[in-house]
Motif scaffolding. Structure first.
Motif, mmCIF file in Angstrom:
data_model
loop_
_atom_site.group_PDB
_atom_site.id
_atom_site.type_symbol
_atom_site.label_atom_id
_atom_site.label_comp_id
_atom_site.label_asym_id
_atom_site.label_seq_id
_atom_site.Cartn_x
_atom_site.Cartn_y
_atom_site.Cartn_z
ATOM 1 N N CYS A 81 44.307 46.873 41.584
ATOM 2 C CA CYS A 81 43.916 47.410 40.278
ATOM 3 C C CYS A 81 42.732 46.665 39.669
ATOM 4 O O CYS A 81 42.217 47.072 38.623
ATOM 5 C CB CYS A 81 45.101 47.371 39.310
ATOM 6 S SG CYS A 81 46.530 48.285 39.902
ATOM 7 N N ALA A 82 42.338 45.555 40.275
ATOM 8 C CA ALA A 82 41.188 44.806 39.751
ATOM 9 C C ALA A 82 39.905 45.384 40.310
ATOM 10 O O ALA A 82 39.803 45.636 41.505
ATOM 11 C CB ALA A 82 41.310 43.335 40.128
ATOM 12 N N SER A 83 38.921 45.610 39.461
ATOM 13 C CA SER A 83 37.588 45.950 39.946
ATOM 14 C C SER A 83 36.909 44.663 40.389
ATOM 15 O O SER A 83 37.278 43.564 39.959
ATOM 16 C CB SER A 83 36.765 46.611 38.843
ATOM 17 O OG SER A 83 37.372 47.808 38.445
ATOM 18 N N ASN A 84 35.906 44.813 41.238
ATOM 19 C CA ASN A 84 35.315 43.609 41.823
ATOM 20 C C ASN A 84 34.638 42.710 40.797
ATOM 21 O O ASN A 84 34.560 41.506 40.993
ATOM 22 C CB ASN A 84 34.323 43.986 42.926
ATOM 23 C CG ASN A 84 35.048 44.213 44.238
ATOM 24 O OD1 ASN A 84 36.118 43.640 44.464
ATOM 25 N ND2 ASN A 84 34.489 45.063 45.086
ATOM 26 N N ASP A 85 34.164 43.281 39.691
ATOM 27 C CA ASP A 85 33.510 42.426 38.703
ATOM 28 C C ASP A 85 34.427 42.102 37.522
ATOM 29 O O ASP A 85 33.965 41.625 36.492
ATOM 30 C CB ASP A 85 32.188 43.044 38.235
ATOM 31 C CG ASP A 85 32.386 44.490 37.788
ATOM 32 O OD1 ASP A 85 33.512 44.990 37.896
ATOM 33 O OD2 ASP A 85 31.414 45.097 37.332
ATOM 34 N N ASP A 86 35.712 42.334 37.688
ATOM 35 C CA ASP A 86 36.657 41.937 36.650
ATOM 36 C C ASP A 86 36.848 40.417 36.651
ATOM 37 O O ASP A 86 36.739 39.771 37.696
ATOM 38 C CB ASP A 86 38.043 42.578 36.903
ATOM 39 C CG ASP A 86 38.117 44.015 36.411
ATOM 40 O OD1 ASP A 86 37.144 44.495 35.808
ATOM 41 O OD2 ASP A 86 39.156 44.661 36.628
ATOM 42 N N VAL A 87 37.139 39.886 35.478
ATOM 43 C CA VAL A 87 37.543 38.486 35.360
ATOM 44 C C VAL A 87 39.064 38.449 35.380
ATOM 45 O O VAL A 87 39.719 39.233 34.699
ATOM 46 C CB VAL A 87 37.007 37.876 34.049
ATOM 47 C CG1 VAL A 87 37.543 36.463 33.868
ATOM 48 C CG2 VAL A 87 35.490 37.898 34.036
ATOM 49 N N LEU A 88 39.612 37.549 36.187
ATOM 50 C CA LEU A 88 41.065 37.474 36.374
ATOM 51 C C LEU A 88 41.644 36.244 35.671
ATOM 52 O O LEU A 88 41.079 35.153 35.776
ATOM 53 C CB LEU A 88 41.354 37.373 37.876
ATOM 54 C CG LEU A 88 42.717 36.798 38.274
ATOM 55 C CD1 LEU A 88 43.837 37.780 37.952
ATOM 56 C CD2 LEU A 88 42.740 36.458 39.756
ATOM 57 N N THR A 89 42.754 36.445 34.963
ATOM 58 C CA THR A 89 43.510 35.295 34.434
ATOM 59 C C THR A 89 44.963 35.440 34.859
ATOM 60 O O THR A 89 45.569 36.495 34.653
ATOM 61 C CB THR A 89 43.422 35.223 32.890
ATOM 62 O OG1 THR A 89 42.051 35.227 32.510
ATOM 63 C CG2 THR A 89 44.082 33.956 32.370
ATOM 64 N N MET A 90 45.507 34.389 35.511
ATOM 65 C CA MET A 90 46.939 34.324 35.833
ATOM 66 C C MET A 90 47.601 33.486 34.753
ATOM 67 O O MET A 90 47.082 32.439 34.379
ATOM 68 C CB MET A 90 47.163 33.601 37.160
ATOM 69 C CG MET A 90 46.784 34.344 38.396
ATOM 70 S SD MET A 90 46.969 33.237 39.857
ATOM 71 C CE MET A 90 48.762 33.028 39.946
ATOM 72 N N LYS A 91 48.767 33.931 34.282
ATOM 73 C CA LYS A 91 49.463 33.206 33.217
ATOM 74 C C LYS A 91 50.950 33.170 33.499
ATOM 75 O O LYS A 91 51.514 34.170 33.959
ATOM 76 C CB LYS A 91 49.307 33.934 31.872
ATOM 77 C CG LYS A 91 47.963 33.858 31.239
ATOM 78 C CD LYS A 91 48.036 34.631 29.913
ATOM 79 C CE LYS A 91 46.642 34.808 29.362
ATOM 80 N NZ LYS A 91 46.661 35.627 28.119
ATOM 81 N N ALA A 92 51.596 32.047 33.200
ATOM 82 C CA ALA A 92 53.058 32.001 33.247
ATOM 83 C C ALA A 92 53.539 30.962 32.251
ATOM 84 O O ALA A 92 52.888 29.932 32.028
ATOM 85 C CB ALA A 92 53.547 31.663 34.657
ATOM 86 N N GLN A 93 54.661 31.234 31.633
ATOM 87 C CA GLN A 93 55.314 30.245 30.777
ATOM 88 C C GLN A 93 56.016 29.231 31.675
ATOM 89 O O GLN A 93 56.330 29.514 32.821
ATOM 90 C CB GLN A 93 56.354 30.926 29.864
ATOM 91 C CG GLN A 93 55.762 31.971 28.944
ATOM 92 C CD GLN A 93 54.718 31.410 28.004
ATOM 93 O OE1 GLN A 93 54.861 30.298 27.498
ATOM 94 N NE2 GLN A 93 53.621 32.151 27.830
ATOM 95 N N ASP A 94 56.279 28.020 31.155
ATOM 96 C CA ASP A 94 57.120 27.080 31.889
ATOM 97 C C ASP A 94 58.483 27.745 32.087
ATOM 98 O O ASP A 94 59.014 28.383 31.177
ATOM 99 C CB ASP A 94 57.292 25.777 31.088
ATOM 100 C CG ASP A 94 55.961 25.043 30.953
ATOM 101 O OD1 ASP A 94 55.037 25.330 31.737
ATOM 102 O OD2 ASP A 94 55.853 24.215 30.034
ATOM 103 N N ASN A 95 59.035 27.574 33.280
ATOM 104 C CA ASN A 95 60.356 28.138 33.598
ATOM 105 C C ASN A 95 60.428 29.659 33.464
ATOM 106 O O ASN A 95 61.510 30.216 33.291
ATOM 107 C CB ASN A 95 61.441 27.537 32.690
ATOM 108 C CG ASN A 95 61.557 26.049 32.931
ATOM 109 O OD1 ASN A 95 61.532 25.597 34.072
ATOM 110 N ND2 ASN A 95 61.631 25.285 31.851
ATOM 111 N N ALA A 96 59.294 30.301 33.523
ATOM 112 C CA ALA A 96 59.302 31.758 33.367
ATOM 113 C C ALA A 96 59.820 32.421 34.634
ATOM 114 O O ALA A 96 59.795 31.834 35.710
ATOM 115 C CB ALA A 96 57.891 32.259 33.076
#
Lengths: 260, 260, 260
Positions: A81-96
């Protein structure tokens, strides 16, 4: 809180393509030094080791070590689902028990977020001892992929024979036999196109072709690949990942008649 | 005598691609004002409405109203035989049981004619009442297609939530959840790339993803698509067809827990 | 000793593509005049005749006549391993039961050799009498391929009707009927794009569509194709192979109601 931002989201797509044929699921170990993944392939023959350094990300924060088990087919659906010029951010809470992937378009008019459930996976951390290798071959990654693909048509195993002059890949089967010889040629114009060999002593080793072919799924990550060979220790096939890290595959030689 | 000539035969190819996933067969109603087609899809859930005005054709003659029932798979085989720069002429006699498609190459050295048997199909003309819609969204058609394709990986239905600020597409399923937000951005350089919203009141509606995906087969017909939404009436997805007409798809919202 | 060197290895790839749909295995007869192959297709309906002259090779040596029976699927696997700019050398010893294909990259840093086991195949050399044909049509090979592919959608046989004005291809089936007419146009700018007809008398003959379609697998070998037609003798479909030779396909007309 874990958060990692990558302007070139296509890197993560390519990393995923490089591992998803070998692994159905995998644990991404995140710490303040970066993201690591180490796993035996589904048939427990080869080993995959991935390392993405924290300083290679455009933003990186990891307050507490966190291990995120992911189904790689699900992750692949998200990365599609990401386009090639998209900026990606991965996020998770502690213990999520979920991880969120946010894709932002270049002009920021489109923002997508995908939340994926995490899995608890058994972990097996294998120590990989440092080894001095008898031969280290650097060659164009596309050439290595081409040779593995070509030879797989003729036999199930490939003999890699390395001398100062060059490296030879051989196989044989019902149709007949095949040999591909590459000469060492450090003097070509582009470093990426050269074949170079650091040799302590010549080696001739025999490997299962299908694993080599799976390793070459990493080809889009790097223009070159490095093969490290020694008797009685696993072959290492290494692709650099830009300035951010590397992926290494380990495969033990076959012990049989074809090995000299 | 019915005869309609279209220099850009590729338009009819694209129209066919836009309807053949939803309809196995359809009746083209030809009159002196043009060609119309209206039909429920094969599973009787959505409605397709096609309108090609006579003045949009390069030549158009229809002495008597004629309804031509066609098998769309057969028609697709015929249209595959047209080159993109062929000139197309459709011909039928009054009360004929066949229709003839003539393709002429640009230099006229190649002339092909395909005669197809017509079918008698039950007709169901549904009155579509004029409606004032709560929200009308205009957006790039390729972006709409991309979003429908992406979200279909995660869930069976898509919630479209529209406010003055923008439009949000959401779904969820076994893997997790997904949200894609588009901001209204009327000020981009090219009108075709802008997202604009005419809002009377905000709406949040839930639709079956697979029908939305079928509608997006019309994407090659137009760079933009228009979504018209109101509570308790079907969504209208409309693609303009050059200067010659339009295709509209109607789909009733799902009534369930996910709709707020 | 047999040895034949071809700088343009892609020619042999295309030759193989032109015959492997019709033949599972074939005997290449090598003599000092060149390489010949003649075989009925797998269903014993059409005949393939290939001729590569020795002077068309960059190096050619054949001390003794040698007939090499090859499995074409195996040969195709080997040819897939050649890059388009590789130089190809075929080698065999007198009375050998293997043939070796050597591919050398342009810069000679990569040398691959593939040794394939030969087969003993029954040989059937059919005399093909010289014939004066009633009509000889020259046309762009891509156009002939396109027409055969298009008409195959509608019927199993194709009627080819040739007059001084042009050539017409027709078929009919469940969907309806199809006719494609090409006008003679010797005056176009590029000779390769012209349709020319040498006619002694008009002919109308009926052929099985699937064989014509198999013949068009030779299209990449040549920009033009020549069709030679006469009543009661097989159609000849001929593609020139650069300056090195030709491939000809022979197909007898169908004797049935559709033939006039």
């Amino acid at each position: 809180m874990f958060e990692a931002r990558l302007v070139q989201s296509s890197i993560l797509k390519k990393v995923l393509d490089a591992i998803k044929e070998l692994l159905n699921e995998a644990t991404f170990d995140c710490s303040d030094t970066g993201i690591q993944l180490q796993a035996m392939d589904n048939s427990h023959v080869s080993l995959v080791s991935l390392n993405l350094r924290s300083d290679g990300f455009d933003k990186y924060r990891c307050d507490r070590n966190i291990s995120m088990g992911m189904n790689l087919a699900s992750l692949a659906k998200i990365m599609k689902c990401a386009s090639n010029d998209d900026v990606l951010t991965m996020k998770a809470q502690d213990n999520a028990d979920t991880v969120t992937f946010v894709f932002e378009s270049a002009n920021q008019d489109k923002v997508s977020d995908y939340e994926m459930k995490l899995m608890n996976l058994d972990q097996e951390h294998l120590g990989i001892p440092d080894t001095d290798y008898a031969c280290i071959v650097k060659m164009p990654s596309a050439e290595f992929a081409r040779i593995c693909r070509d030879l797989a048509q003729f036999g199930e195993s490939v003999v890699i024979a390395c001398t100062k002059e060059g490296v030879k890949f051989s196989t044989s089967g019902d149709i007949g036999s095949a040999n591909v010889k590459l000469a060492q040629n450090a003097n070509v114009d582009k470093e990426e196109e050269s074949v170079t060999i650091e040799m302590q002593e010549p080696v001739t080793l025999n490997f299962a072709c299908r694993y080599l072919n799976s390793f070459t799924k990493a080809t889009p990550l790097s223009p070159t690949v490095q093969l490290s060979l020694s008797h009685d220790v696993p072959l290492v096939v290494e692709y650099k990942i830009g300035d951010i890290g590397f992926i290494r595959y380990y495969l033990a030689p076959k012990i049989d008649d074809e090995e000299n």
